[in-house]
Design a protein around this motif. Structure first.
Motif, PDB file in Angstrom:
ATOM      1  N   ARG A 135       0.838  -1.208   0.000  1.00 48.95           N
ATOM      2  CA  ARG A 135       0.000   0.000   0.000  1.00 48.95           C
ATOM      3  C   ARG A 135       0.869   1.252   0.000  1.00 48.95           C
ATOM      4  NH1 ARG A 135      -1.961   3.706   3.467  1.00 48.95           N
ATOM      5  NH2 ARG A 135      -0.972   2.772   5.296  1.00 48.95           N
ATOM      6  N   ARG A 136       1.890   1.244   0.830  1.00 47.58           N
ATOM      7  CA  ARG A 136       2.775   2.408   0.915  1.00 47.58           C
ATOM      8  C   ARG A 136       3.663   2.524  -0.323  1.00 47.58           C
ATOM      9  NH1 ARG A 136       3.306   3.748   6.958  1.00 47.58           N
ATOM     10  NH2 ARG A 136       1.591   2.526   7.797  1.00 47.58           N
ATOM     11  N   SER A 137       4.113   1.398  -0.842  1.00 49.18           N
ATOM     12  CA  SER A 137       4.899   1.428  -2.075  1.00 49.18           C
ATOM     13  C   SER A 137       4.086   2.062  -3.197  1.00 49.18           C
ATOM     14  CB  SER A 137       5.328   0.021  -2.482  1.00 49.18           C
ATOM     15  OG  SER A 137       6.255  -0.508  -1.576  1.00 49.18           O
ATOM     16  N   LYS A 138       2.829   1.664  -3.331  1.00 46.73           N
ATOM     17  CA  LYS A 138       1.973   2.214  -4.381  1.00 46.73           C
ATOM     18  C   LYS A 138       1.839   3.730  -4.247  1.00 46.73           C
ATOM     19  CE  LYS A 138      -1.124  -1.596  -5.561  1.00 46.73           C
ATOM     20  NZ  LYS A 138      -2.515  -2.072  -5.439  1.00 46.73           N
ATOM     21  N   LYS A 139       1.767   4.218  -3.017  1.00 38.99           N
ATOM     22  CA  LYS A 139       1.683   5.665  -2.816  1.00 38.99           C
ATOM     23  C   LYS A 139       2.908   6.355  -3.412  1.00 38.99           C
ATOM     24  CE  LYS A 139      -0.176   7.462   0.990  1.00 38.99           C
ATOM     25  NZ  LYS A 139      -0.438   7.749   2.422  1.00 38.99           N
ATOM     26  N   VAL A 140       4.070   5.772  -3.199  1.00 43.01           N
ATOM     27  CA  VAL A 140       5.309   6.345  -3.726  1.00 43.01           C
ATOM     28  C   VAL A 140       5.377   6.155  -5.235  1.00 43.01           C
ATOM     29  CG1 VAL A 140       7.839   6.201  -3.665  1.00 43.01           C
ATOM     30  CG2 VAL A 140       6.514   6.083  -1.527  1.00 43.01           C
ATOM     31  N   TRP A 141       5.112   4.944  -5.697  1.00 44.40           N
ATOM     32  CA  TRP A 141       5.230   4.653  -7.118  1.00 44.40           C
ATOM     33  C   TRP A 141       4.317   5.545  -7.954  1.00 44.40           C
ATOM     34  CZ3 TRP A 141       4.655  -1.389  -6.617  1.00 44.40           C
ATOM     35  CH2 TRP A 141       5.775  -1.901  -5.965  1.00 44.40           C
ATOM     36  N   THR A 142       3.081   5.733  -7.494  1.00 46.43           N
ATOM     37  CA  THR A 142       2.132   6.525  -8.277  1.00 46.43           C
ATOM     38  C   THR A 142       2.412   8.021  -8.163  1.00 46.43           C
ATOM     39  OG1 THR A 142       0.492   6.464  -6.485  1.00 46.43           O
ATOM     40  CG2 THR A 142       0.327   4.757  -8.214  1.00 46.43           C
ATOM     41  N   ALA A 143       3.309   8.413  -7.289  1.00 46.70           N
ATOM     42  CA  ALA A 143       3.696   9.828  -7.171  1.00 46.70           C
ATOM     43  C   ALA A 143       4.814  10.203  -8.146  1.00 46.70           C
ATOM     44  CB  ALA A 143       4.135  10.124  -5.736  1.00 46.70           C
TER      45      ALA A 143
ATOM     46  N   VAL B  44      13.066  -1.224   1.158  1.00 47.32           N
ATOM     47  CA  VAL B  44      14.317  -0.536   0.837  1.00 47.32           C
ATOM     48  C   VAL B  44      14.183   0.200  -0.492  1.00 47.32           C
ATOM     49  CG1 VAL B  44      16.726  -0.920   0.133  1.00 47.32           C
ATOM     50  CG2 VAL B  44      15.846  -1.978   2.221  1.00 47.32           C
ATOM     51  N   HIS B  45      13.635  -0.478  -1.500  1.00 49.46           N
ATOM     52  CA  HIS B  45      13.494   0.165  -2.801  1.00 49.46           C
ATOM     53  C   HIS B  45      12.477   1.303  -2.772  1.00 49.46           C
ATOM     54  CE1 HIS B  45      16.376  -2.058  -5.066  1.00 49.46           C
ATOM     55  NE2 HIS B  45      15.819  -3.226  -4.768  1.00 49.46           N
ATOM     56  N   THR B  46      11.470   1.185  -1.937  1.00 44.19           N
ATOM     57  CA  THR B  46      10.525   2.296  -1.791  1.00 44.19           C
ATOM     58  C   THR B  46      11.230   3.502  -1.184  1.00 44.19           C
ATOM     59  OG1 THR B  46       8.649   0.796  -1.654  1.00 44.19           O
ATOM     60  CG2 THR B  46       8.325   2.999  -0.745  1.00 44.19           C
ATOM     61  N   GLY B  47      12.101   3.252  -0.226  1.00 41.06           N
ATOM     62  CA  GLY B  47      12.908   4.345   0.332  1.00 41.06           C
ATOM     63  C   GLY B  47      13.819   4.955  -0.715  1.00 41.06           C
ATOM     64  N   GLN B  48      14.403   4.138  -1.556  1.00 42.36           N
ATOM     65  CA  GLN B  48      15.237   4.672  -2.635  1.00 42.36           C
ATOM     66  C   GLN B  48      14.415   5.560  -3.559  1.00 42.36           C
ATOM     67  OE1 GLN B  48      16.844   0.809  -4.045  1.00 42.36           O
ATOM     68  NE2 GLN B  48      18.812   1.863  -4.025  1.00 42.36           N
TER      69      GLN B  48
END
Length: 156
Positions: A16-24, A135-139
């Motif tokens: 869920r949090r990854s998607k927030k970052v990816w779609t931004a 980790v990749h979401t943080g990157q």
């Protein structure tokens, strides 16, 4: 809630949090990367999705795969939404697999990846898969900062 339930909640929250970052990631920055050696933003999204599929198969195999024919290979890079739509059925299969394990199996099943330097219990492996995505979401959050793009709030 048992340990399997907690691992499932964790996997869903990470995604869920990854998607927030990816779609931004701005459309015009999908192919941005900090240097020539790095993955682009969209390549990193695919890397996470493809890695989850590989890890799923490695768990089913109880170890590294001799051959891995990725369904992601040779697909054109279009958009984050396209990547998510393509990966959705694989992600659901991964979550279903996790839910089918017993608590006992989290410690008794061993995943042999000695070819890359480790053998881990199933529970440990599942947590490492989540860590990989985190980790990749943080990157990617750092990529957004470097792009001077808006960063979503993931600490809700």
């Amino acid at each position: 809630m048992n340990a399997v339930d907690i691992i499932l909640v964790n996997a869903k929250e990470i995604r869920r949090r990854s998607k927030k970052v990816w779609t931004a990631i701005p459309e015009d920055k999908l192919h941005w990367k900090p240097d020539r050696e790095a993955m682009s933003a969209l390549e990193m999204v695919r890397h996470v999705l493809e890695s989850e599929h590989y890890y799923h198969l490695a768990i089913v195999n109880r170890g590294s795969l001799i051959e891995f024919h990725s369904p992601f290979e040779n697909r054109p890079f279009r958009s984050v939404q396209d990547e998510l739509a393509f990966a959705d059925s694989y992600h659901q299969e991964f979550l279903n697999m996790i839910g089918a394990f017993s608590e006992e199996e989290l410690s008794t099943i061993q995943i042999d990846r000695s070819d890359v330097g480790y053998v881990r219990s199933l529970g440990d492996m599942l947590m490492r898969i989540g860590y990989h995505e985190s980790v990749h979401t943080g990157q990617l959050l750092q990529y957004l900062r470097s792009m001077d793009a808006d960063r979503p709030w993931v600490w809700d």
